[in-house]
Scaffold this motif. Structure first.
Motif, short mmCIF file in Angstrom:
data_model
loop_
_atom_site.label_atom_id
_atom_site.label_comp_id
_atom_site.label_asym_id
_atom_site.label_seq_id
_atom_site.Cartn_x
_atom_site.Cartn_y
_atom_site.Cartn_z
N LYS A 140 0.88 -0.67 -0.32
CA LYS A 140 -0.07 -0.07 0.01
C LYS A 140 0.66 0.87 -0.37
N LEU A 141 2.21 1.50 0.98
CA LEU A 141 3.08 2.39 0.72
C LEU A 141 3.53 2.81 -0.69
N SER A 142 3.48 1.54 -1.25
CA SER A 142 4.23 1.25 -2.63
C SER A 142 3.12 1.91 -3.32
N ILE A 143 1.65 2.27 -3.45
CA ILE A 143 0.60 2.75 -4.45
C ILE A 143 0.71 4.23 -4.27
N VAL A 144 0.60 4.95 -2.77
CA VAL A 144 1.19 6.23 -2.43
C VAL A 144 1.99 6.80 -2.37
N ARG A 145 3.44 6.30 -2.90
CA ARG A 145 4.77 6.91 -3.38
C ARG A 145 4.74 7.33 -4.78
N ASN A 146 3.68 5.90 -5.50
CA ASN A 146 4.31 6.26 -7.36
C ASN A 146 3.01 7.76 -7.46
N LYS A 147 4.08 8.60 -8.50
CA LYS A 147 2.89 9.56 -9.03
C LYS A 147 1.51 9.49 -9.55
N LEU A 148 1.81 7.94 -10.32
CA LEU A 148 1.12 7.68 -11.13
C LEU A 148 -0.55 7.08 -10.66
N THR A 149 -0.15 7.01 -9.39
CA THR A 149 -1.03 6.57 -8.97
C THR A 149 -2.40 7.88 -8.48
N PHE A 168 -5.17 6.86 -4.53
CA PHE A 168 -4.77 6.81 -3.19
C PHE A 168 -5.01 7.24 -2.07
N ARG A 169 -6.57 7.88 -2.08
CA ARG A 169 -7.32 7.99 -1.05
C ARG A 169 -7.17 6.61 -0.52
N GLU A 170 -7.66 5.79 -0.67
CA GLU A 170 -8.03 4.37 -0.11
C GLU A 170 -6.91 4.25 0.73
N GLY A 224 -7.55 11.64 6.44
CA GLY A 224 -7.60 11.09 5.33
C GLY A 224 -7.43 9.88 6.39
N MET A 225 -7.03 9.88 7.96
CA MET A 225 -6.33 8.70 8.62
C MET A 225 -7.99 8.20 9.45
N VAL A 226 -8.75 8.87 9.83
CA VAL A 226 -9.62 9.45 11.01
C VAL A 226 -11.15 8.88 10.74
N ASP A 227 -10.75 8.60 9.30
CA ASP A 227 -12.23 6.89 8.70
C ASP A 227 -11.52 5.79 9.20
N PRO A 228 -10.60 5.42 9.17
CA PRO A 228 -11.08 3.51 9.98
C PRO A 228 -10.04 3.76 11.21
N PHE A 229 -9.75 4.50 11.69
CA PHE A 229 -9.67 4.92 13.26
C PHE A 229 -11.35 4.26 13.76
N LEU A 230 -12.43 5.02 12.98
CA LEU A 230 -13.49 5.24 13.73
C LEU A 230 -14.12 3.62 12.86
N ARG A 231 -13.45 3.30 12.13
CA ARG A 231 -14.55 1.27 12.26
C ARG A 231 -14.63 1.02 13.04
N LEU A 283 -4.16 13.87 -2.03
CA LEU A 283 -5.63 13.54 -0.79
C LEU A 283 -6.60 14.20 -1.65
N ASN A 284 -6.77 15.47 -1.35
CA ASN A 284 -7.78 16.42 -2.11
C ASN A 284 -7.77 16.86 -3.29
N ASN A 285 -7.12 16.73 -4.52
CA ASN A 285 -6.86 16.93 -6.01
C ASN A 285 -6.70 18.19 -5.77
N THR A 286 -5.66 19.12 -5.45
CA THR A 286 -5.04 20.06 -5.65
C THR A 286 -3.98 20.57 -5.74
N PRO A 287 -3.67 19.73 -6.82
CA PRO A 287 -1.72 19.48 -7.06
C PRO A 287 -1.94 21.75 -7.30
#
Length: 224
Positions: A19-28, A33-35, A86-93, A217-221
């Protein structure tokens, strides 16, 4: 990694590395990325909460009795805006009754000192109540670069009245210098992370890193 505090925990798990490799990748893309950030947050939540106090109770299933377990302490989640949200929802689950208090902090880039844990961070928003109403705090800061933002948030939590032994810093990625700086200033703090990168540039950017988490996360480059 050698010479790190024993209170720094690096999660070694093949799914976390993938999963870390996915978020590192600039093509993601933004959705993936959010997931993936959420998935990594879930892994961190599971690992960092393994020592929460439990109590037992007697219950019944449709076919018999059982001894159940429930979490005792009240939990506070403190995401650092924007990226920490972006880390809140998994904790709340996992902990749906946790209280969420947002902190708005940003680094002053002109005066940036790469490994300094002092006042190069500005607070622009705080939702902390006047007195603490939680037993444990999880500080959610996806990337610890210089460590300045994390240190400022941790000092706020201490000033709020929560002892550092009841606080855990959760980060998806940190720089070695930043994690070391935070550990030095708060030696009794537990830190949980997926990975630590070796390079921090003079501009406070982790290499190879994963870019600006808030923007991705917010698609605001180029929002800053």
């Amino acid at each position: 990694m050698s010479n790190l505090s024993p209170k720094v925990h690096i999660i070694s798990h093949p799914i976390a590395r993938a999963k870390l490799s996915i978020v590192r990748n600039k093509l993601t893309g933004n959705r993936e990325f959010r997931e993936s950030i959420s998935d990594l947050g879930y892994i961190l939540a599971l690992e960092a909460s393994r020592d929460l106090e439990e109590k037992t109770f007697d219950g019944s299933t449709p076919v018999g009795d059982f001894t159940g377990s429930e979490i005792v302490p009240s939990i506070g989640l403190l995401p650092i805006m924007r990226a920490g949200i972006g880390m809140v929802d998994p904790f709340l689950r996992l902990l749906p009754d946790a209280r969420v208090y947002h902190l708005g902090l940003f680094r002053e880039k002109v005066s940036l000192q790469p490994v300094e844990c002092e006042c190069f961070t500005t607070l622009y928003y705080s939702k902390l109540p006047s007195t603490p109403n939680v037993d444990h705090v999880f500080l959610l800061d996806p990337v610890v670069a210089t460590g300045g933002t994390a240190c400022a948030a941790l000092q706020m939590i201490l000033d709020w009245g929560v002892p550092i032994e009841k606080v855990k810093l959760l980060s998806i990625l940190g720089s070695r210098e930043g994690i070391t700086a935070v550990s030095k200033q708060f030696p009794n703090l537990e830190i949980w992370t997926i990975a630590i990168d070796p390079i921090l540039t003079q501009q406070g950017i982790i290499v190879p890193g994963l870019g600006d988490v808030g923007d991705r996360l917010n698609n605001t480059p180029n929002a800053h």
